[in-house]
Scaffold this active site. Structure first.
Site, PDB file in Angstrom:
ATOM      1  N   SER A 162      41.815  50.235  47.829  1.00 22.68           N
ATOM      2  CA  SER A 162      41.061  50.811  46.708  1.00 22.68           C
ATOM      3  C   SER A 162      39.957  49.888  46.205  1.00 22.68           C
ATOM      4  O   SER A 162      40.136  48.679  46.093  1.00 22.68           O
ATOM      5  CB  SER A 162      42.026  51.099  45.558  1.00 22.68           C
ATOM      6  OG  SER A 162      41.322  51.658  44.474  1.00 22.68           O
TER       7      SER A 162
ATOM      8  N   GLY B 161      39.537  53.435  42.201  1.00 24.08           N
ATOM      9  CA  GLY B 161      40.366  53.803  41.057  1.00 24.08           C
ATOM     10  C   GLY B 161      39.733  54.934  40.258  1.00 24.08           C
ATOM     11  O   GLY B 161      38.527  54.900  40.000  1.00 24.08           O
TER      12      GLY B 161
ATOM     13  N   ASN C 231      35.508  39.332  41.634  1.00 23.62           N
ATOM     14  CA  ASN C 231      34.776  40.505  41.153  1.00 23.62           C
ATOM     15  C   ASN C 231      35.213  40.909  39.760  1.00 23.62           C
ATOM     16  O   ASN C 231      36.345  40.672  39.346  1.00 23.62           O
ATOM     17  CB  ASN C 231      34.920  41.672  42.133  1.00 23.62           C
ATOM     18  CG  ASN C 231      36.073  42.597  41.779  1.00 23.62           C
ATOM     19  OD1 ASN C 231      35.947  43.503  40.933  1.00 23.62           O
ATOM     20  ND2 ASN C 231      37.222  42.369  42.390  1.00 23.62           N
TER      21      ASN C 231
ATOM     22  N   LEU D 158      35.953  48.705  37.162  1.00 19.58           N
ATOM     23  CA  LEU D 158      36.545  50.000  37.530  1.00 19.58           C
ATOM     24  C   LEU D 158      35.553  51.163  37.426  1.00 19.58           C
ATOM     25  O   LEU D 158      35.895  52.271  37.014  1.00 19.58           O
ATOM     26  CB  LEU D 158      37.805  50.259  36.683  1.00 19.58           C
ATOM     27  CG  LEU D 158      38.938  49.252  36.980  1.00 19.58           C
ATOM     28  CD1 LEU D 158      40.004  49.307  35.897  1.00 19.58           C
ATOM     29  CD2 LEU D 158      39.569  49.494  38.346  1.00 19.58           C
TER      30      LEU D 158
ATOM     31  N   CYS E 203      45.554  46.895  34.464  1.00 18.16           N
ATOM     32  CA  CYS E 203      44.523  47.123  33.453  1.00 18.16           C
ATOM     33  C   CYS E 203      45.156  47.047  32.068  1.00 18.16           C
ATOM     34  O   CYS E 203      46.355  47.300  31.908  1.00 18.16           O
ATOM     35  CB  CYS E 203      43.801  48.447  33.656  1.00 18.16           C
ATOM     36  SG  CYS E 203      44.741  49.683  34.486  1.00 18.16           S
TER      37      CYS E 203
ATOM     38  N   LYS F 244      51.016  49.869  42.342  1.00 19.32           N
ATOM     39  CA  LYS F 244      50.336  48.681  42.868  1.00 19.32           C
ATOM     40  C   LYS F 244      50.529  47.528  41.895  1.00 19.32           C
ATOM     41  O   LYS F 244      50.011  47.540  40.773  1.00 19.32           O
ATOM     42  CB  LYS F 244      48.851  48.980  43.056  1.00 19.32           C
ATOM     43  CG  LYS F 244      48.090  47.821  43.653  1.00 19.32           C
ATOM     44  CD  LYS F 244      46.754  48.286  44.142  1.00 19.32           C
ATOM     45  CE  LYS F 244      45.937  47.157  44.679  1.00 19.32           C
ATOM     46  NZ  LYS F 244      44.625  47.635  45.140  1.00 19.32           N
TER      47      LYS F 244
ATOM     48  N   ASN G  68      47.346  43.104  43.960  1.00 20.78           N
ATOM     49  CA  ASN G  68      46.010  43.308  43.422  1.00 20.78           C
ATOM     50  C   ASN G  68      45.354  41.922  43.329  1.00 20.78           C
ATOM     51  O   ASN G  68      45.914  40.933  43.796  1.00 20.78           O
ATOM     52  CB  ASN G  68      46.112  43.995  42.051  1.00 20.78           C
ATOM     53  CG  ASN G  68      44.890  44.857  41.782  1.00 20.78           C
ATOM     54  OD1 ASN G  68      43.760  44.440  42.034  1.00 20.78           O
ATOM     55  ND2 ASN G  68      45.101  46.057  41.278  1.00 20.78           N
TER      56      ASN G  68
ATOM     57  N   GLY H  64      40.393  38.360  49.105  1.00 21.11           N
ATOM     58  CA  GLY H  64      39.942  37.805  50.379  1.00 21.11           C
ATOM     59  C   GLY H  64      40.944  36.823  50.971  1.00 21.11           C
ATOM     60  O   GLY H  64      42.028  36.615  50.414  1.00 21.11           O
TER      61      GLY H  64
ATOM     62  N   GLY I 165      46.094  41.678  50.814  1.00 25.12           N
ATOM     63  CA  GLY I 165      45.608  40.371  50.383  1.00 25.12           C
ATOM     64  C   GLY I 165      45.045  39.573  51.546  1.00 25.12           C
ATOM     65  O   GLY I 165      45.804  38.981  52.311  1.00 25.12           O
TER      66      GLY I 165
HETATM   67  C1  LIG Z   1      35.206  44.940  44.477  1.00 25.92           C
HETATM   68  C2  LIG Z   1      36.653  45.272  44.351  1.00 25.92           C
HETATM   69  C3  LIG Z   1      37.044  46.414  43.654  1.00 25.92           C
HETATM   70  C4  LIG Z   1      38.401  46.735  43.523  1.00 25.92           C
HETATM   71  N1  LIG Z   1      38.760  47.878  42.849  1.00 25.92           N
HETATM   72  C5  LIG Z   1      40.060  48.225  42.762  1.00 25.92           C
HETATM   73  C6  LIG Z   1      40.462  49.445  42.125  1.00 25.92           C
HETATM   74  O1  LIG Z   1      39.639  50.242  41.662  1.00 25.92           O
HETATM   75  N2  LIG Z   1      41.802  49.713  42.046  1.00 25.92           N
HETATM   76  C7  LIG Z   1      42.752  48.873  42.564  1.00 25.92           C
HETATM   77  O2  LIG Z   1      43.946  49.169  42.469  1.00 25.92           O
HETATM   78  N3  LIG Z   1      42.399  47.734  43.217  1.00 25.92           N
HETATM   79  C8  LIG Z   1      41.083  47.397  43.320  1.00 25.92           C
HETATM   80  N4  LIG Z   1      40.727  46.244  43.987  1.00 25.92           N
HETATM   81  C9  LIG Z   1      41.774  45.387  44.602  1.00 25.92           C
HETATM   82  C10 LIG Z   1      41.896  45.640  46.105  1.00 25.92           C
HETATM   83  O3  LIG Z   1      42.267  46.980  46.381  1.00 25.92           O
HETATM   84  C11 LIG Z   1      42.922  44.667  46.740  1.00 25.92           C
HETATM   85  O4  LIG Z   1      44.179  44.855  46.125  1.00 25.92           O
HETATM   86  C12 LIG Z   1      42.513  43.203  46.576  1.00 25.92           C
HETATM   87  O5  LIG Z   1      41.119  43.053  46.738  1.00 25.92           O
HETATM   88  C13 LIG Z   1      43.244  42.281  47.574  1.00 25.92           C
HETATM   89  O6  LIG Z   1      42.985  42.643  48.904  1.00 25.92           O
HETATM   90  P1  LIG Z   1      41.828  41.923  49.812  1.00 25.92           P
HETATM   91  O7  LIG Z   1      42.071  40.455  49.709  1.00 25.92           O
HETATM   92  O8  LIG Z   1      42.001  42.503  51.177  1.00 25.92           O
HETATM   93  O9  LIG Z   1      40.526  42.301  49.180  1.00 25.92           O
HETATM   94  C14 LIG Z   1      39.381  45.897  44.122  1.00 25.92           C
HETATM   95  C15 LIG Z   1      38.978  44.766  44.828  1.00 25.92           C
HETATM   96  C16 LIG Z   1      37.651  44.440  44.963  1.00 25.92           C
HETATM   97  C17 LIG Z   1      37.255  43.221  45.761  1.00 25.92           C
END
Ligand SMILES: Cc1cc2nc3c(=O)[nH]c(=O)nc-3n(C[C@H](O)[C@H](O)[C@H](O)COP(=O)(O)O)c2cc1C
Length: 309
Positions: A21, A46, A69, A73, A130, A166, A193, A218, A244
């Site tokens: 997401s 989201g 970031n 939302l 949130c 989540k 998250n 990341g 993650g």
């Molecule tokens: C730019 C950005 C926007 C995100 N927006 C949401 C969101 O709207 N809802 C949510 O549950 N997680 C959101 N996340 C979290 C990601 O879904 C994920 O849980 C988190 O980035 C860890 O995974 P990654 O290391 O592969 O990015 C967001 C992450 C990023 C980087």
């Protein structure tokens, strides 16, 4: 060819690779850059009751092996999502998971009520990272009591589809939160998250992001995520989606071994929009080379450390 199929809360996925997401828009924006039909499932941005414009720039900054970031939302709101975005995504034949958030219990309930009347959604994913503005800004996911109330309220409305929760990693004991979510009715858990972080500009002596702090994601967070997935898998008996820092087939295997049934790919889509769609084939080659016939066999297969008694 390895068998990549997996079942997640009764949903059949052709492979365990899911777009996370907030990092893959509403899916269809990526159609020109990624073969969407190869992805196991897509979690959309989201969704909230009303449209949200998000925070002012700068709201994204690169960090060592990661990204911080504070998008805020931003989204079109659940009604516009159902009317305009969901039909576009429907043509790719990929299960769509709707990520839902709110600033009070009534927000979660209303967004889910709109989704319950819509076709083309396979599951709900509740974002509890949130603040509950009605309770002094306390994060739902940071307090077991708040989390239980949010999940119970959502569960009462979410009747047609599985409810995934989540989890936030910004807690002392993630297992306690996992148990609270499952006891309140979660069918499965997604974790993690983003981790709370701060980037500082030493020259201006100010935070880099307009909001001050932000969420770290990341490769930098992968060891934290693996540890939490492993802890949670020992504490509850529902499917887990590991998230993650995932960017390679080997990353996926690591999360499966730690107890995940499927995984989500987030930040990797920022440097390679096709990464999530390319990963299932890469996982297939990895498993073939490794002599593993079924991806699902790996779940929970982590062995004790070498040399452990
Ligand atoms: C730019 C950005 C926007 C995100 N927006 C949401 C969101 O709207 N809802 C949510 O549950 N997680 C959101 N996340 C979290 C990601 O879904 C994920 O849980 C988190 O980035 C860890 O995974 P990654 O290391 O592969 O990015 C967001 C992450 C990023 C980087």
């Amino acid at each position: 060819m390895a068998d990549l199929r997996t079942a997640l809360c009764g949903i059949e996925l052709k492979n365990p690779v899911i777009a996370a997401s907030g990092t893959f828009g509403y899916g269809s924006e990526f159609a020109s850059q990624a073969a969407l039909d190869r992805i196991g499932a897509i979690v959309v941005k989201g969704l909230s009751r009303e449209p949200i414009r998000g925070n002012a720039s700068p709201r994204v900054t690169e960090t060592a092996a990661g990204m911080l970031n504070a998008i805020g939302l931003q989204n079109v709101g659940v009604k516009a999502f159902v009317a305009e975005k969901l039909p576009l995504l429907g043509q790719f034949g990929v299960p769509v998971f709707a990520n839902v958030f709110g600033y009070g219990l009534a927000d979660y309930v209303e967004v889910l009520s709109v989704l319950e009347d819509a076709e083309g959604v396979a599951a709900y994913e509740l974002n509890v990272s949130c603040p509950n503005t009605k309770r002094g800004g306390l994060e739902f996911g940071a307090h077991a009591g708040e989390l239980s109330r949010a999940v119970e309220a959502a569960r009462a409305v979410a009747k047609r589809r599985p409810l995934l929760v989540k989890l936030s990693p910004n807690v002392t004991d993630i297992s306690e939160m996992a148990r609270a979510a499952v006891e309140a009715g979660a069918d499965g858990l997604s974790l993690i998250n983003t981790l709370r972080g701060l980037a500082v500009d030493a020259h201006s002596r100010t935070p880099v992001l307009s909001t001050g702090s932000g969420g770290l994601s990341g490769p930098a967070i992968k060891p934290v995520a693996l540890h939490m997935v492993h802890q949670v898998s020992q504490s509850v008996d529902v499917p887990i989606i590991g998230i993650g820092g995932i960017a390679t087939a080997e990353d996926i295997v690591e999360f499966l071994l730690c107890g995940a049934t499927a995984v989500q790919v987030g930040t990797a889509s920022f440097w390679d929009p096709a990464r999530v769609a390319d990963l299932p084939a890469e996982l297939d080659s990895y498993l073939d080379a490794d002599g593993t016939a079924k991806a699902a066999e790996l779940t929970g297969g982590l062995r004790p450390p070498a040399g452990a008694a």
